[in-house]
Scaffold this motif. Structure first.
Motif, mmCIF file in Angstrom:
data_model
loop_
_atom_site.group_PDB
_atom_site.id
_atom_site.type_symbol
_atom_site.label_atom_id
_atom_site.label_comp_id
_atom_site.label_asym_id
_atom_site.label_seq_id
_atom_site.Cartn_x
_atom_site.Cartn_y
_atom_site.Cartn_z
ATOM 1 N N GLN A 318 -11.095 -3.250 -1.854
ATOM 2 C CA GLN A 318 -10.935 -2.094 -0.978
ATOM 3 C C GLN A 318 -9.504 -1.990 -0.464
ATOM 4 N N ALA A 319 -8.795 -3.114 -0.447
ATOM 5 C CA ALA A 319 -7.413 -3.113 0.044
ATOM 6 C C ALA A 319 -6.552 -4.025 -0.811
ATOM 7 N N TRP A 320 -5.374 -3.513 -1.193
ATOM 8 C CA TRP A 320 -4.362 -4.295 -1.896
ATOM 9 C C TRP A 320 -3.220 -4.581 -0.927
ATOM 10 N N VAL A 321 -2.727 -5.807 -0.947
ATOM 11 C CA VAL A 321 -1.550 -6.180 -0.171
ATOM 12 C C VAL A 321 -0.455 -6.594 -1.153
ATOM 13 N N ILE A 322 0.725 -5.970 -1.036
ATOM 14 C CA ILE A 322 1.840 -6.280 -1.928
ATOM 15 C C ILE A 322 2.925 -6.991 -1.124
ATOM 16 N N PRO A 323 3.226 -8.259 -1.437
ATOM 17 C CA PRO A 323 4.313 -8.968 -0.741
ATOM 18 C C PRO A 323 5.667 -8.522 -1.292
ATOM 19 N N THR A 324 6.183 -7.434 -0.759
ATOM 20 C CA THR A 324 7.419 -6.833 -1.279
ATOM 21 C C THR A 324 8.629 -7.306 -0.487
ATOM 22 N N TRP A 325 9.760 -7.413 -1.188
ATOM 23 C CA TRP A 325 11.035 -7.701 -0.514
ATOM 24 C C TRP A 325 12.227 -7.275 -1.356
ATOM 25 N N HIS A 326 12.051 -7.075 -2.675
ATOM 26 C CA HIS A 326 13.137 -6.734 -3.595
ATOM 27 C C HIS A 326 13.030 -5.264 -3.987
ATOM 28 N N VAL A 327 14.130 -4.689 -4.452
ATOM 29 C CA VAL A 327 14.171 -3.279 -4.801
ATOM 30 C C VAL A 327 13.196 -2.931 -5.935
ATOM 31 N N VAL A 328 12.827 -3.877 -6.777
ATOM 32 C CA VAL A 328 11.897 -3.581 -7.878
ATOM 33 C C VAL A 328 10.440 -3.793 -7.496
ATOM 34 N N HIS A 329 10.151 -4.125 -6.249
ATOM 35 C CA HIS A 329 8.769 -4.324 -5.791
ATOM 36 C C HIS A 329 8.264 -3.058 -5.084
ATOM 37 N N PRO A 330 7.178 -2.431 -5.554
ATOM 38 C CA PRO A 330 6.402 -2.714 -6.751
ATOM 39 C C PRO A 330 6.842 -1.826 -7.920
ATOM 40 N N ASP A 331 6.276 -2.099 -9.068
ATOM 41 C CA ASP A 331 6.489 -1.313 -10.278
ATOM 42 C C ASP A 331 5.585 -0.069 -10.244
ATOM 43 N N MET A 332 6.048 1.028 -10.822
ATOM 44 C CA MET A 332 5.296 2.279 -10.776
ATOM 45 C C MET A 332 3.939 2.166 -11.468
ATOM 46 N N LEU A 333 3.888 1.498 -12.632
ATOM 47 C CA LEU A 333 2.619 1.370 -13.343
ATOM 48 C C LEU A 333 1.629 0.534 -12.543
ATOM 49 N N GLN A 334 2.139 -0.477 -11.831
ATOM 50 C CA GLN A 334 1.253 -1.272 -10.977
ATOM 51 C C GLN A 334 0.630 -0.394 -9.889
#
Length: 410
Positions: A318-334
């Protein structure tokens, strides 16, 4: 004073916690309510410099999963949060200390390092201060351990780190020096046991809660007992260039409380070079044995090689958490896959810890659909797993101000 929650206290907490939770459900712009006995808290800490997740189990047993601290420049990385006056590991330790006060214990029972990369354990350079406890420098994990006691350090490779090959780089050697120092001081260091549900345990036994090691070092739980099956072929059959890398050796975990479940897998990936190396899809195998779950992380920071369509179908949170910190996080297809109603139907929410503005500019058709793009993401599970609440709190200071609230049923 004895801060250890005994069994009687834990049982009483399980009984009164549902009542205690009702008036403490926060509204926006209020302060995050403290953890109460019986609840499972999962705090995705947003420092903008790597991954760090604090878990507070129903009896107050605590675990920190990773404490990243990268040295990347601001042209490719998020800005440090709350600010650059302290190192990321120091902010993580202060966050953990703040939220562990409610448990009555100011120590980590477990510090688990999913794999040997700077954004999960800390980078070092000549400016990194030296530890007062051993011959190593302070960054990420070592900063945390300098500021608060750690009961047991667990990683994928202790004690030798020779499989598949010993990681190199200054950050790796610094971490190994930290491990050696702990061992010399008689402190606990363990190698993770894939398939185990008896290694990461609460101090007070509960049949409702479990922490299962789903995968590590290419070994994946079979779904039966504590048995795991190796996915990687014998190293002697591979060219060194084809040896598994650190990411695919990452530790994956599943936490369960009653009907609630959560999956996270470090930097596990699914990319197989278009089918040429099928055994590299450790994340796929882990997701199939773990899922479906209520909440999952988009592993490897939502990079191109993370979530395959099959993984999204298997986990279907029901919920996704993305640990982002870099300019490529996340990818569009993801992002397409996480949002896809074709892969699984129903409502879902997507949260990012520190989305870089340039990524949002490039992918805003999708990233604008995120529930949150910046802030600590706290999953609080009600006693017995009867529903959960996801709070986003402000990472610009240490006030734990609630930015948004989402309540879910299990």
């Amino acid at each position: 004073m004895n801060y250890h929650l005994d069994r009687r206290q834990f049982v009483m907490g399980m009984l009164v916690a549902p009542l205690a939770m009702r008036p403490s459900l926060a509204a926006e712009n209020s302060r995050l309510p403290a953890w109460t006995p019986g609840c499972l808290d999962i705090h995705h800490i947003a420092t903008g410099r790597g991954s760090a997740t604090l878990v507070i189990m129903p009896d107050g047993t605590s675990m920190l999963i990773d404490a990243g601290a990268t040295n990347n420049t601001l042209d490719v990385s998020a800005a440090p949060k709350p600010n650059a006056s302290r190192r990321p590991g120091e902010w993580v330790a202060r966050y953990a200390q703040r939220h562990l006060r409610a448990t009555g214990r100011q120590q980590l029972d477990y510090l688990l390092v999913t794999h040997i990369h700077p954004d999960h354990l800390g980078d070092v350079d000549d400016a990194s201060p030296k530890s007062a406890q051993g011959d190593y420098r302070l960054s990420g994990v070592t900063d945390v351990a300098e500021l608060m006691p750690v009961g047991c350090l667990i990683d994928r490779g202790a004690p030798s780190y020779d499989y598949p090959v010993r990681p190199t780089g200054r950050y790796a050697e610094n971490y190994f020096a930290f491990v050696k120092s702990r061992q010399q001081r008689g402190l606990s260091v363990e190698r993770i046991r894939p398939g185990s549900a008896s290694q990461l345990v609460m101090r007070s036994r509960s049949e409702l809660f479990s922490a299962r090691v789903i995968a590590a070092n290419g070994e994946v739980w079979t779904g039966s007992g504590e048995q795991a099956k190796a996915m990687f072929p014998p190293l002697k059959t591979l060219a060194k260039a084809d040896y598994p890398n650190e990411n695919v050796c990452s530790i994956a975990l599943k936490f369960s409380l009653g009907k609630f479940s959560y999956f996270t897998g470090g930097d596990l990936t699914s990319y197989t070079y278009d089918g040429e190396v099928p055994w590299l899809d450790v994340l796929g195998a882990a997701a199939r044995v773990a899922g479906p779950v209520n909440v999952a992380t988009a592993d490897h920071h939502g990079m191109f090689d993370g979530l395959s369509a099959d993984i999204v179908r298997a986990l279907r949170p029901q919920a996704w958490v993305i640990p982002t910190w870099h300019v490529v996080h996340p990818d569009m297809l993801q992002m397409e896959r996480m949002l896809s109603q074709r892969l699984y139907p129903g409502r879902r929410e997507i949260y990012a810890t520190s989305l870089v503005a340039a990524n949002h500019l490039a992918n805003q058709r999708l990233t604008s659909q995120m529930r949150s793009r910046d802030g600590h993401i706290v999953v609080r599970v009600a006693p017995g797993g009867e529903g959960y609440t996801i709070y986003v709190t402000d990472n610009g200071d240490e006030e734990d101000t609630v930015k948004s609230v989402s309540r879910q049923q299990t």
